[in-house]
Each structure stands twice: as structure tokens, then as C-alpha cells.
Write a protein that holds these residues in place. Structure first.
Motif, PDB file in Angstrom:
ATOM      1  N   ASN A 296       0.840  -1.202   0.000  1.00  8.26           N
ATOM      2  CA  ASN A 296       0.000   0.000   0.000  1.00  8.26           C
ATOM      3  C   ASN A 296       0.870   1.246   0.000  1.00  8.26           C
ATOM      4  OD1 ASN A 296       0.349   1.033   2.937  1.00  8.26           O
ATOM      5  ND2 ASN A 296      -0.317  -1.091   3.249  1.00  8.26           N
ATOM      6  N   TRP A 297       0.231   2.356  -0.333  1.00  5.84           N
ATOM      7  CA  TRP A 297       0.846   3.683  -0.281  1.00  5.84           C
ATOM      8  C   TRP A 297      -0.147   4.627   0.380  1.00  5.84           C
ATOM      9  CZ3 TRP A 297      -0.758   8.351  -2.403  1.00  5.84           C
ATOM     10  CH2 TRP A 297       0.182   9.399  -2.368  1.00  5.84           C
ATOM     11  N   GLN A 298       0.360   5.517   1.270  1.00  4.20           N
ATOM     12  CA  GLN A 298      -0.517   6.429   2.002  1.00  4.20           C
ATOM     13  C   GLN A 298       0.072   7.845   2.010  1.00  4.20           C
ATOM     14  OE1 GLN A 298      -2.001   4.741   5.889  1.00  4.20           O
ATOM     15  NE2 GLN A 298      -0.578   3.085   5.362  1.00  4.20           N
ATOM     16  N   ARG A 299      -0.813   8.824   2.034  1.00  2.70           N
ATOM     17  CA  ARG A 299      -0.378  10.220   2.203  1.00  2.70           C
ATOM     18  C   ARG A 299      -1.351  10.947   3.112  1.00  2.70           C
ATOM     19  NH1 ARG A 299      -0.632  15.703  -0.795  1.00  2.70           N
ATOM     20  NH2 ARG A 299      -2.375  14.853  -1.981  1.00  2.70           N
ATOM     21  N   MET A 300      -0.818  11.669   4.096  1.00  2.00           N
ATOM     22  CA  MET A 300      -1.588  12.562   4.956  1.00  2.00           C
ATOM     23  C   MET A 300      -1.043  13.966   4.762  1.00  2.00           C
ATOM     24  SD  MET A 300      -1.418   9.834   7.976  1.00  2.00           S
ATOM     25  CE  MET A 300      -0.206   8.978   6.989  1.00  2.00           C
ATOM     26  N   SER A 301      -1.910  14.938   4.537  1.00  3.84           N
ATOM     27  CA  SER A 301      -1.435  16.287   4.254  1.00  3.84           C
ATOM     28  C   SER A 301      -2.360  17.314   4.881  1.00  3.84           C
ATOM     29  CB  SER A 301      -1.348  16.520   2.740  1.00  3.84           C
ATOM     30  OG  SER A 301      -2.637  16.455   2.147  1.00  3.84           O
ATOM     31  N   GLY A 302      -1.792  18.466   5.153  1.00  5.05           N
ATOM     32  CA  GLY A 302      -2.560  19.601   5.650  1.00  5.05           C
ATOM     33  C   GLY A 302      -1.953  20.887   5.118  1.00  5.05           C
ATOM     34  N   SER A 303      -2.794  21.861   4.795  1.00  9.34           N
ATOM     35  CA  SER A 303      -2.290  23.136   4.292  1.00  9.34           C
ATOM     36  C   SER A 303      -3.202  24.263   4.756  1.00  9.34           C
ATOM     37  CB  SER A 303      -2.192  23.132   2.762  1.00  9.34           C
ATOM     38  OG  SER A 303      -3.483  23.029   2.184  1.00  9.34           O
ATOM     39  N   LEU A 304      -2.624  25.457   4.880  1.00  9.11           N
ATOM     40  CA  LEU A 304      -3.366  26.643   5.289  1.00  9.11           C
ATOM     41  C   LEU A 304      -2.950  27.797   4.392  1.00  9.11           C
ATOM     42  CD1 LEU A 304      -5.231  28.158   7.311  1.00  9.11           C
ATOM     43  CD2 LEU A 304      -3.174  28.610   8.670  1.00  9.11           C
ATOM     44  N   GLN A 305      -3.939  28.436   3.750  1.00 11.11           N
ATOM     45  CA  GLN A 305      -3.670  29.608   2.932  1.00 11.11           C
ATOM     46  C   GLN A 305      -4.265  30.841   3.599  1.00 11.11           C
ATOM     47  OE1 GLN A 305      -5.803  30.151  -0.752  1.00 11.11           O
ATOM     48  NE2 GLN A 305      -4.184  31.373  -1.668  1.00 11.11           N
ATOM     49  N   LEU A 306      -3.471  31.892   3.710  1.00 11.92           N
ATOM     50  CA  LEU A 306      -3.914  33.191   4.208  1.00 11.92           C
ATOM     51  C   LEU A 306      -3.724  34.209   3.092  1.00 11.92           C
ATOM     52  CD1 LEU A 306      -2.217  33.105   7.721  1.00 11.92           C
ATOM     53  CD2 LEU A 306      -4.570  32.476   7.156  1.00 11.92           C
ATOM     54  N   ARG A 307      -4.790  34.943   2.778  1.00 12.64           N
ATOM     55  CA  ARG A 307      -4.723  35.906   1.683  1.00 12.64           C
ATOM     56  C   ARG A 307      -5.330  37.228   2.114  1.00 12.64           C
ATOM     57  NH1 ARG A 307      -7.660  33.423  -2.579  1.00 12.64           N
ATOM     58  NH2 ARG A 307      -9.488  34.657  -2.033  1.00 12.64           N
ATOM     59  N   VAL A 308      -4.687  38.312   1.731  1.00  6.79           N
ATOM     60  CA  VAL A 308      -5.175  39.658   2.015  1.00  6.79           C
ATOM     61  C   VAL A 308      -5.231  40.432   0.709  1.00  6.79           C
ATOM     62  CG1 VAL A 308      -4.819  41.795   3.290  1.00  6.79           C
ATOM     63  CG2 VAL A 308      -4.125  39.622   4.308  1.00  6.79           C
ATOM     64  N   GLY A 309      -6.373  41.063   0.444  1.00  5.43           N
ATOM     65  CA  GLY A 309      -6.481  41.918  -0.733  1.00  5.43           C
ATOM     66  C   GLY A 309      -7.579  41.465  -1.679  1.00  5.43           C
ATOM     67  N   PRO A 310      -7.680  42.184  -2.781  1.00  6.72           N
ATOM     68  CA  PRO A 310      -6.827  43.317  -3.130  1.00  6.72           C
ATOM     69  C   PRO A 310      -7.153  44.571  -2.306  1.00  6.72           C
ATOM     70  CG  PRO A 310      -8.438  42.892  -4.867  1.00  6.72           C
ATOM     71  CD  PRO A 310      -8.644  41.844  -3.843  1.00  6.72           C
ATOM     72  N   VAL A 311      -6.088  45.182  -1.737  1.00  7.67           N
ATOM     73  CA  VAL A 311      -6.217  46.400  -0.946  1.00  7.67           C
ATOM     74  C   VAL A 311      -6.320  47.582  -1.910  1.00  7.67           C
ATOM     75  CG1 VAL A 311      -5.167  47.856   0.807  1.00  7.67           C
ATOM     76  CG2 VAL A 311      -4.883  45.365   0.913  1.00  7.67           C
TER      77      VAL A 311
ATOM     78  N   ILE B 287      -4.970  47.486  -5.379  1.00  6.56           N
ATOM     79  CA  ILE B 287      -3.562  47.772  -5.669  1.00  6.56           C
ATOM     80  C   ILE B 287      -2.659  46.624  -5.240  1.00  6.56           C
ATOM     81  CG2 ILE B 287      -1.610  49.274  -5.101  1.00  6.56           C
ATOM     82  CD1 ILE B 287      -3.545  51.590  -4.929  1.00  6.56           C
ATOM     83  N   LEU B 288      -2.858  46.094  -4.028  1.00  6.22           N
ATOM     84  CA  LEU B 288      -1.932  45.110  -3.469  1.00  6.22           C
ATOM     85  C   LEU B 288      -2.689  43.875  -2.995  1.00  6.22           C
ATOM     86  CD1 LEU B 288       0.960  44.393  -2.483  1.00  6.22           C
ATOM     87  CD2 LEU B 288       0.335  45.459  -0.302  1.00  6.22           C
ATOM     88  N   GLN B 289      -2.123  42.698  -3.284  1.00  5.61           N
ATOM     89  CA  GLN B 289      -2.676  41.433  -2.813  1.00  5.61           C
ATOM     90  C   GLN B 289      -1.518  40.513  -2.429  1.00  5.61           C
ATOM     91  OE1 GLN B 289      -6.315  38.496  -4.051  1.00  5.61           O
ATOM     92  NE2 GLN B 289      -4.970  39.124  -5.709  1.00  5.61           N
ATOM     93  N   VAL B 290      -1.657  39.849  -1.264  1.00  8.80           N
ATOM     94  CA  VAL B 290      -0.613  38.977  -0.736  1.00  8.80           C
ATOM     95  C   VAL B 290      -1.221  37.649  -0.326  1.00  8.80           C
ATOM     96  CG1 VAL B 290       1.191  38.692   1.005  1.00  8.80           C
ATOM     97  CG2 VAL B 290       0.692  40.968   0.108  1.00  8.80           C
ATOM     98  N   SER B 291      -0.552  36.574  -0.673  1.00  7.35           N
ATOM     99  CA  SER B 291      -1.002  35.235  -0.289  1.00  7.35           C
ATOM    100  C   SER B 291       0.172  34.435   0.260  1.00  7.35           C
ATOM    101  CB  SER B 291      -1.603  34.501  -1.494  1.00  7.35           C
ATOM    102  OG  SER B 291      -1.908  33.161  -1.167  1.00  7.35           O
ATOM    103  N   VAL B 292      -0.037  33.773   1.409  1.00  8.55           N
ATOM    104  CA  VAL B 292       0.972  32.906   2.025  1.00  8.55           C
ATOM    105  C   VAL B 292       0.328  31.555   2.288  1.00  8.55           C
ATOM    106  CG1 VAL B 292       2.536  32.556   3.958  1.00  8.55           C
ATOM    107  CG2 VAL B 292       2.138  34.876   3.089  1.00  8.55           C
ATOM    108  N   THR B 293       0.972  30.500   1.797  1.00  7.41           N
ATOM    109  CA  THR B 293       0.457  29.141   1.993  1.00  7.41           C
ATOM    110  C   THR B 293       1.539  28.285   2.625  1.00  7.41           C
ATOM    111  OG1 THR B 293      -0.994  29.309   0.064  1.00  7.41           O
ATOM    112  CG2 THR B 293      -0.522  27.105   0.891  1.00  7.41           C
ATOM    113  N   GLY B 294       1.195  27.614   3.691  1.00  7.92           N
ATOM    114  CA  GLY B 294       2.116  26.690   4.336  1.00  7.92           C
ATOM    115  C   GLY B 294       1.450  25.348   4.527  1.00  7.92           C
ATOM    116  N   GLY B 295       2.234  24.284   4.493  1.00  5.36           N
ATOM    117  CA  GLY B 295       1.642  22.963   4.648  1.00  5.36           C
ATOM    118  C   GLY B 295       2.688  21.904   4.914  1.00  5.36           C
TER     119      GLY B 295
END
Length: 772
Positions: A605-620, A623-631
Motif C-alpha cells: 500500500n501507499w498512504q499520504r496525509m497532508s494539511g495546508s493553510l492559505q492566508l490571503r489579504v487583498g486586493p487592498v 492595488i496590493l494582494q498577498v497570499s501565504v500558503t504553508g503545509g
């Protein structure tokens, strides 16, 4: 178009004019069929002669409010994609007014324009509807460029290769008005024609094993045409580049389009550093190192697409011809030596050439029937021709010690037929379909011996899916049956398997502009024709590669939890996922006759467990938009004789800024690794800085790839018999400066359109390749 008149008679006791007070007009928009609130309806307040006064957009609950209105006579225009435009006359408005519930009816055929002045998106059980802002449309060069502005979860964009991917290499289906297309077709879309992007992050059964589906809903024009040019080249022109030209002409109910583009990467220097550890049958070991030296490589990929479509009274016919070529040269040279005796070395050359040509014809018919019914038929024929050559040599002092040459010539013919029936039943909907894929492969392998393989492979998928709603809970229930068939002529090997593929999805809105979604499904996986080939190829002086015609299909069990929260400029999205593949087809290595044999087998068998979180601000302020994703990804690969565990954290940062006609962006990715079988496929560490300027219909830009550090990729194999750690380098991708140019011209436009719901393609060449 439905017209409603609401006239309020005002009692005036004093003749002398109307008060100068300011008034608020508000209302609630609902779907006519099921009375559900409609979000993101465009609400425009007009004078009686249709002059624009002000406007608003309905919120997630279907409510809108237009404040600060002067007393007088007005007309309210409400429009939304897929619904009939609605006009309401408001005569003699003199005080705050709450309109009765406004019911909008679905349009059988239509893609009318929706103008959005603030970032707008709404989540459904299977997808997100993304409405680009007017500013995002204005500053984007094409549909591919617009996707970078939208910053959608999980998507990774390679601006140099023009690729869209998700971590792990899952399938990303690209569509325009429902038809499956290629990334070059996306790059040919003019941003002003894009109404919305449908991001299917929970694709239904009809999409097969697609990880995500991106569907661009665009306008279909009735007259005129357009011409577009897109160019992206390195300042050293022979190194890297992309050039494309596209055109479209509309005449009454017909549309003709042509798109030609070419990707080229010429004379770029690559090398690899490779450390190998061999454990022999008697327990002795050999540690061998490959110290790479740069050699030039080449990639050349021209693509042509020509299409014709006809739309009339709810019926649509579409014919598309595609011709794709992939011409690839990948060369390596190195000093190869025993790490315990570095003075004892040989010269190694590993030269590879691969040429693939793929013409395909796609025929599509759709008819909208009475009582909200739709019938779709699609037929695709594809021919894949492959020429693959490899020359591997080891020599010492001019004496050739190892000389392994292989030539593969392959021909694969396939056709895909699909039929779909859909019906809406109030707030519910039913869909059912059947898809059959048939492939014939005829390959010749020459490597000192000559092997000829003739293989047949077929897969039939029959499914049904029901979408319903219980109060605020949306649900999808689906089930399918897959029949898989394989036969290799003159080898006596064949199989026939049936699998059951259920699917469940639940979606529930929560207070505070948030929602939660849970989905689970079981998918089918069929071994590739290349891994099933009963042939043997030499890798190097110690290793050979062999196909396995005894491979069997296997299942994938998936479950996923998503949570989203939105408030004003802020967005947060969490995803947790678990995948399980029993009897997965994974690599196997063993000793035989003094050689290590690399092959495939159905492992535990093969298995994968994953988690991710995206935080986004904008467009302000647009003019400006920022996105940070970690996982983080956690892998467990359990073979019949091995077990490996691997964990990989990652982060990505995206920033977009624009002011007037200037744009700037930063994209930064840390490696998102993938572990399968005994192999670690390291992601690339990349970052890109871009600047752009738009003058009318022309865009100019500069981009620099990896300005801070060089590009490299790590690959690792953890076999107990033949493990290795390999690092690939490409010098020319470090601090690579490119210029971009695009020009779009329209003439004589008016529009109307329907959606082509599906398209199929066969991109598997069916040829087994050997290499390190």
C-alpha cells in the motif's frame, strides 16, 4: 427578458418640489426555481433612459443595498451569469424602500457580462466561482496571466514553462466554457472576454481522476474577431522563449479560431551529481559517484490548434483539431568512480533524445432539451508516434567498457467516446454518463535484441450522480462502475477487472462568512501501457529495466476536509487530506544473473496525509494582494519487502501589486516533495520577480527567474539493493532575465455563447523508457 413594473403613488400635500433627502434602496435576490439566495448579482441603478447612476453587488445571502439616492424616477437592472437580465421600474422614489423578494430565472443559453468592482468569489459543494475584478482584467495580458492575479489555493504556476500544477503532480484539467483545452489555449484568451473562472477543487465523477478543474467562462461573440500575439524571450534569445499567435473570427452562429505557439529552450547547460550505493547478493557493497559536467540540452515544442463551432437554439457542435510536437534532447557526462578509490574512474556519457508527435480530432455535440435537460456526446481520436533513443557509454583511457544503445519506435492509436445526460429537478440535479477509452499500441524496441509488442487496453466507466439540498446542507451522492481490460498479443497475458467507485460530498455554510466541506471517494487506477510492456532495456553496466505484464489495476481511497473563512479583504482556507492505495503499482528491485533488475509490481500500500493553510489579504484598494500558503505532506510507502516514511513541510508566497498602468509581482516556492514507491521526487526551489507596463492594447514586461540563488532539484531512491541521491542543476535558469510582449486587437464585437461541457484527450504515448 422579464419586465416588472412597481409604481408607488405619492401623496403630496404641498406643491413646491421634492425634498432633497437621500434615500436607501435595498432588496433580496433569489433563484426563481428554489427560492435560494443569489450571491454576486450585479445590481445597477439607472435613469428611465438607461443612464448609469450607481450600483451594487448582492452579498452571500443575496441581499443588496444602494444608499444615498436622490428622489426621482429610476430603473433597476439585475444581471448574473446564466440568468435572465431583470428590469424593475421604480417611479416616484421619495423615501427608503425595501423591495419585495426579487426572483431571477435561469437563462437556457447565455454568457452575459458581469462587471465586478471588488474581489468576488463564492463557494459551492464542488467548486468556487471566481469573478475577476475590473482591475485584474485590465492589467492581465491573457488568461494564464489572470490566473496568477487570482491566487487560487493549491495551484502552482511555472511562468517560464507555462505550466499549471498541484503538489504531487495530480491532473489539472483546463477548460474553456466546459471544453477541455491545453495551457496554450488558456494563454490565447483575451482577459476582457473572461466572465468568471470556475475552480473545481472537488470535481465530480465525470472528470475522472482529475485533482482540480479550471473552467474559464468566456463570451462567445456573434460578429467580428480578434488577433493576439504573446512573446516571452530571454535576452540571450537562443536560450529560453515562448512565442504565440492566435486569431478568432465570428460570423453569425459560427466561430473559427486558430492558435499556434512554440516553446523553446535551446543550448541550456545541465548536469547531475549522483551518488549510488549497490549492495550485492554476497553482502559486499559498492559506493559509486557520478561527478557531473555541463552539457547542452534542448526542448522544442510547437503546438497548433484549429477549431470550428456552431451554435443555434440550444444546440452546439464543435470540432477541434490539435497537433502537438515534443522534441527533447537531454545529455549528461561525468567522471564515474568508486568512492573508496576515486583515482579509479571512467568517463560516462548518457545521451537521450525523445520525439513525440500527437495529432488529435475532437468532435462534440450538445443539445439543451425541454424541462432543464441536457444531452452531450463527445468523440476523440488520437494518434501518438514516438521515437526515443538512448546511448550510454563508459570508457577508460579511450577503451569502451560499456556501450548500451536503445532505439524505441512506438505507435499508439486511441479513441475516447463519452455520453452524458443531465437534468435539473428544482434545487436538485441528476447526471449520468458512460465513457469508454480504447487504445492500441504497436512498439518496437532495439537494444542488441529486437522486441515487438502489440497491446490492447480498454476502460469503460458508467456512473450516476445526484446533487441535492436539505435545508442549508448541500450533498452529492454518486456511484460508478469501471471495467478495465488489457491484452498483450503473443504473450498470453491479459486481464479483465471490475471496480466500484462511490463518491460522497457534503457542504454546509457556517456563520461569519465561513463554510465547511467534507468529501470521500474511491477511484480506479490502471497501469500504463509502458509499464505493462514485456520488454527489457539496459540502464548501465549494473542495471536493467523490465516491464511487467502481470500488473493489475488498483484503487485509491480519498477523504478530504476543507474549511473557508472570508471577511472583507481577508481570506483563510484550510485543507486536510488522506489518501490510501492498496496494491499500488510501485517499483521493485532485485538481483538476477549478476544484474539489478528494476521493474514494477503490485505492492502492499501507499498512504499520504497532508494539511495546508492559505492566508490571503487583498486586493487592498485594488492595488496590493498577498497570499501565504504553508503545509506539510507525510508519506508512507509500504512495499512487499520495504517500508519508507517521509515528511516534507513547505511554504509559498505570492505578492501582486499594481498602480495605474504598472504591475509588479513576486512568486516564491520552497520545494514541495513527493514520495512514492522507493523514490523521493524533490520539488524545485524557485522564485520569480516581474515588472510590467500596459499601454492601450500592448503589454511590456521584464521577469527575472531565481535572482537570489540557483535552480536545482533533488531526487532520491531508497532501495536496499541500488539506492542513489541525485541532484539536477540548470545553470541558465539562475538570474535569467526575460522580456515579455503581448498585443491584442478586437474588431466588430457583440456576443452570445453556450458552454461545451467536456473534452477528452489521450496523452500517454504507451512507450517504456529506460534511464537514470
Amino acid at each position: 427578458m422579464k419586465k416588472i413594473s412597481i409604481v408607488w403613488l405619492l401623496l403630496c400635500s404641498i406643491i413646491g418640489g421634492i425634498s432633497a433627502q437621500q434615500i436607501e434602496l435595498k432588496g433580496l435576490v433569489r433563484e426563481a426555481k428554489n427560492s435560494e439566495p443569489l450571491a454576486f448579482v450585479n445590481v445597477v441603478l439607472q435613469t428611465p433612459d438607461s443612464a448609469f447612476v450607481t450600483g451594487a453587488v448582492s452579498d452571500d445571502n443575496g441581499r443588496f443595498a444602494i444608499p444615498k439616492i436622490q428622489p426621482g424616477d429610476y430603473r433597476l437592472a439585475l444581471s448574473f451569469m446564466g440568468y435572465k437580465t431583470l428590469y424593475i421600474e421604480v417611479a416616484g422614489l421619495s423615501k427608503n424602500l425595501a423591495l419585495p423578494d426579487i426572483l431571477m430565472e435561469e437563462e437556457a443559453v447565455g454568457l452575459d457580462a458581469v462587471t465586478v468592482t471588488g474581489s468576488a468569489s463564492t463557494s459551492r459543494i464542488d467548486r468556487k466561482l471566481i469573478f475577476p475584478t475590473e482591475r485584474q482584467v485590465k492589467i492581465s495580458r491573457n488568461g494564464f496571466d489572470l490566473l496568477q492575479q487570482l491566487m487560487l489555493p493549491r495551484l502552482q504556476m511555472d511562468l517560464m514553462k507555462r505550466e499549471i500544477s498541484v503538489p504531487g503532480g495530480g491532473e489539472v484539467q483546463l477548460r474553456i466554457n466546459g471544453v477541455r483545452v491545453e495551457v496554450n489555449d488558456i494563454a490565447a484568451i483575451q482577459p476582457a472576454d473572461i466572465i468568471r473562472v470556475e475552480y473545481h477543487d472537488n470535481p465530480g465523477l465525470r472528470y475522472g481522476n482529475a485533482e482540480v478543474v479550471l473552467d474559464y467562462i468566456v463570451r462567445r461573440h456573434e460578429t467580428g474577431g480578434n488577433l493576439g500575439v504573446n512573446i516571452q524571450n530571454a535576452f540571450i534569445l537562443k536560450k529560453f522563449g515562448y512565442s504565440g499567435i492566435n486569431g478568432r473570427i465570428n460570423h453569425k452562429k459560427s466561430e473559427f479560431s486558430v492558435n499556434y505557439n512554440i516553446n523553446h529552450q535551446n543550448s541550456f547547460e545541465t548536469w547531475r551529481d549522483n551518488e549510488e550505493l549497490f549492495t550485492f547478493a554476497d553482502g559486499s557493497i559498492l559506493r559509486r559517484r557520478e561527478a557531473g559536467e555541463p552539457l547542452p540540452g534542448r526542448v522544442l515544442s510547437p503546438n497548433l490548434t484549429a477549431a470550428y463551432s456552431f451554435l443555434n437554439d440550444g444546440r452546439m457542435f464543435n470540432a477541434t483539431f490539435r497537433y502537438n510536437v515534443f522534441d527533447y534532447k537531454d545529455n549528461y557526462k561525468a567522471r564515474l568512480y568508486d568512492m573508496d578509490r576515486p583515482e579509479d574512474y571512467v568517463r560516462m556519457f548518457d545521451l537521450n533524445k525523445n520525439y513525440v508527435s500527437r495529432p488529435a480530432l475532437d468532435l462534440y455535440y450538445q443539445e439543451n432539451l425541454k424541462n432543464d435537460q441536457t444531452l452531450i456526446v463527445n468523440l476523440v481520436g488520437t494518434y501518438n508516434h514516438t521515437d526515443d533513443t538512448r546511448s550510454y557509454q563508459e570508457s577508460r583511457d579511450g577503451t569502451l567498457l560499456t556501450d548500451a544503445n536503445s532505439i524505441v519506435s512506438g505507435n499508439k492509436y486511441s479513441w475516447i467516446g463519452e455520453g452524458i445526460y443531465e437534468r435539473k429537478l428544482g434545487a436538485n440535479s441528476l447526471s449520468a454518463g458512460v465513457r469508454h477509452t480504447q487504445a492500441y499500441s504497436d512498439n518496437t524496441y532495439r537494444n542488441g535484441h529486437e522486441y515487438h509488442t502489440a497491446m490492447r487496453q480498454g476502460e469503460t466507466f458508467l456512473y450516476g450522480e445526484w446533487k441535492g439540498k436539505v435545508r442549508k446542507l448541500d450533498y452529492t451522492l454518486g456511484a460508478g462502475v469501471t471495467r478495465s481490460f488489457f491484452r498483450q498479443e503473443n504473450a498470453g497475458e491479459d486481464y479483465e477487472y471490475y471496480t466500484f467507485n462511490p463518491r460522497l460530498a457534503l457542504f454546509h455554510p457556517l456563520p461569519g462568512n465561513s463554510s465547511v466541506r467534507l468529501k470521500a471517494d474511491i477511484g480506479s487506477n490502471t497501469p500504463s501501457l509502458s509499464s505493462l510492456s514485456d520488454v527489457e532495456q539496459v540502464i548501465d553496466s549494473l542495471q536493467i529495466q523490465r516491464g511487467n505484464p502481470d500488473l493489475k489495476p488498483f484503487l485509491t481511497y480519498r477523504s478530504e476536509l476543507n474549511y473557508e473563512w472570508k471577511k472583507g479583504l481577508f481570506y483563510a482556507g484550510f485543507q486536510g487530506r488522506y489518501e490510501y492505495q492498496p496494491s499500488a503499482v510501485m517499483e521493485r528491485k532485485f538481483w538476477e544473473g549478476g544484474k539489478i533488475v528494476r521493474t514494477w509490481d503490485n505492492q502492499k500500500n501507499w498512504q499520504r496525509m497532508s494539511g495546508s493553510l492559505q492566508l490571503r489579504v487583498g486586493p487592498v484598494k485594488d492595488i496590493l494582494q498577498v497570499s501565504v500558503t504553508g503545509g506539510v505532506n507525510h508519506f508512507i510507502s509500504h512495499g512487499n519487502t520495504y517500508r519508507h516514511v517521509y515528511t516534507n513541510p513547505y511554504i509559498s508566497i505570492m505578492m501582486n501589486g499594481n498602480y495605474k498602468d504598472f504591475t509588479a509581482s513576486l512568486m516564491l516556492y520552497t520545494p514541495q516533495d513527493w514520495f512514492f514507491s522507493e523514490q523521493l521526487f524533490g520539488g524545485s526551489n524557485s522564485h520569480i520577480l516581474s515588472l510590467g507596463y500596459k499601454y492601450r492594447a500592448v503589454n511590456f514586461g521584464l521577469s527575472m527567474f531565481n535572482p537570489f540563488y540557483g535552480w536545482k532539484r533533488h531526487i532520491e531512491n531508497r532501495s536496499e539493493y541500488a539506492s542513489y541521491q541525485q541532484t539536477l542543476h540548470v545553470n541558465d535558469v539562475s538570474r535569467l532575465l526575460l522580456f515579455t510582449f503581448s498585443w491584442n486587437m478586437n474588431f466588430g464585437r457583440s456576443f452570445q455563447s453556450d458552454q461545451k461541457r467536456l473534452n477528452n484527450a489521450d496523452e500517454d504515448a504507451g512507450v517504456m523508457k529506460a534511464g537514470k
